[in-house]
Design an enzyme around this catalytic site. Structure first.
Site, PDB file in Angstrom:
ATOM      1  N   GLU A   1     -11.032   1.431  -0.921  1.00 23.25           N
ATOM      2  CA  GLU A   1     -11.733   1.494   0.280  1.00 23.25           C
ATOM      3  C   GLU A   1     -10.749   1.716   1.660  1.00 23.25           C
ATOM      4  OE1 GLU A   1     -13.948  -1.877   2.100  1.00 23.25           O
ATOM      5  OE2 GLU A   1     -13.384  -2.753   0.116  1.00 23.25           O
TER       6      GLU A   1
ATOM      7  N   HIS B   1       0.923  -1.393   0.051  1.00 22.48           N
ATOM      8  CA  HIS B   1       0.124   0.002   0.145  1.00 22.48           C
ATOM      9  C   HIS B   1       0.835   1.247  -0.020  1.00 22.48           C
ATOM     10  CE1 HIS B   1      -3.923  -2.069   0.974  1.00 22.48           C
ATOM     11  NE2 HIS B   1      -3.258  -2.816   1.604  1.00 22.48           N
TER      12      HIS B   1
END
Length: 268
Positions: free
Chosen positions: A108, A39
């Site tokens: 999300e 990420h």
């Protein structure tokens, strides 16, 4: 069933040197693999984040046995030509210990796509993922790559050196339980990393579907890995009986170094 640590890359673990030390200790304790989240940011209290690819390169240089890889890297936001170079170099550096986890990613968890102008449409990201995988397979062959797709172009380029593994780096496809398209995609490659699985029945369901899909694709006899991602205190025996070949010990995003070390020292 083989066992791996599945480590986040945030806050206390955002320092690549810490991740390397934990990986070295995990190898010494008998673990079979160390895999990192991929990420660029995460919502909530998380503030700092490491680059997983830089960390994996350092881990590769500091270890000699454990398997390593990102789990999963969202190829839709990355240039496949760059990934082809990175994966080949990392596989050579590690002596053939890289596994590439891939997926479409999701906005999300940290709005990683929307706040940086990336595609947020699920279908578009899936199309980019499939096209990127085509390019990676061609690049890992060592042959000249000529690809003109909807999103990417490679007009006559060879990618040398090739990865240490032949015919290329194993690919494990990540996908949410209940979604058929990731299963179909995974059936064409070497493994499946299910997300949202919380019972052995879920693993058994995925294993049965993948067996049939791989039979239809004519690759049913090739080795295929199925991952069960579990908390440290959950017994993996029922998951192994259901068809899982790997047990990933997962941690929350806010895990501390001492908490990871407490788990890894117990051993797999």
């Amino acid at each position: 069933m083989r066992a791996a640590l599945f480590m986040p890359i945030f806050d206390d673990l955002a320092d690549p040197r810490v991740l390397v030390q934990l990986a070295v200790e995990a190898e010494d304790a008998g673990w079979d693999g160390v895999f990192l989240w991929d990420h660029v940011r995460l919502s909530g209290p998380v503030r700092a984040a490491a680059d997983p690819w830089i960390a994996l390169a350092a881990i590769a240089a500091a270890t000699s046995r454990i398997l390593i890889g990102p789990m999963v890297t969202p190829l839709a936001r990355r240039r496949p030509v760059k990934v082809a170079r990175e994966t080949a170099s990392l596989d050579v550096l590690s002596g053939g210990r890289l596994t590439l986890g891939v997926g479409t990613g999701s906005d999300e968890f940290g709005h990683e796509y929307s706040i940086t102008g990336e595609d947020v449409d699920d279908r578009t990201r899936a199309e980019k993922l499939d096209e990127s995988l085509e390019i990676l397979e061609a690049a890992w062959s060592g042959d000249e790559v000529r690809h003109r797709g909807r999103y990417f172009t490679v007009d006559g380029m060879r990618f040398l050196p090739r990865p240490a593994q032949r015919p290329g780096v194993p690919v494990w496809v990540g996908g949410y339980r209940g979604k058929v398209k990731p299963l179909r995609r995974a059936a064409r490659y070497q493994g499946y990393f299910p997300i949202g699985v919380d019972s052995p029945d879920h693993i058994a369901e995925a294993a049965a579907q993948l067996t049939e899909l791989r039979r239809q694709a004519g690759v049913g006899d090739a080795r295929f890995d199925l991952v069960a991602s579990l908390p440290a205190d959950e017994d993996p025996a029922a998951y192994a009986a259901a068809g899982a070949t790997w047990r990933f010990t997962r941690f929350p995003a806010s895990v501390t170094v001492d908490q990871v070390r407490g788990v890894l020292r117990v051993g797999p």
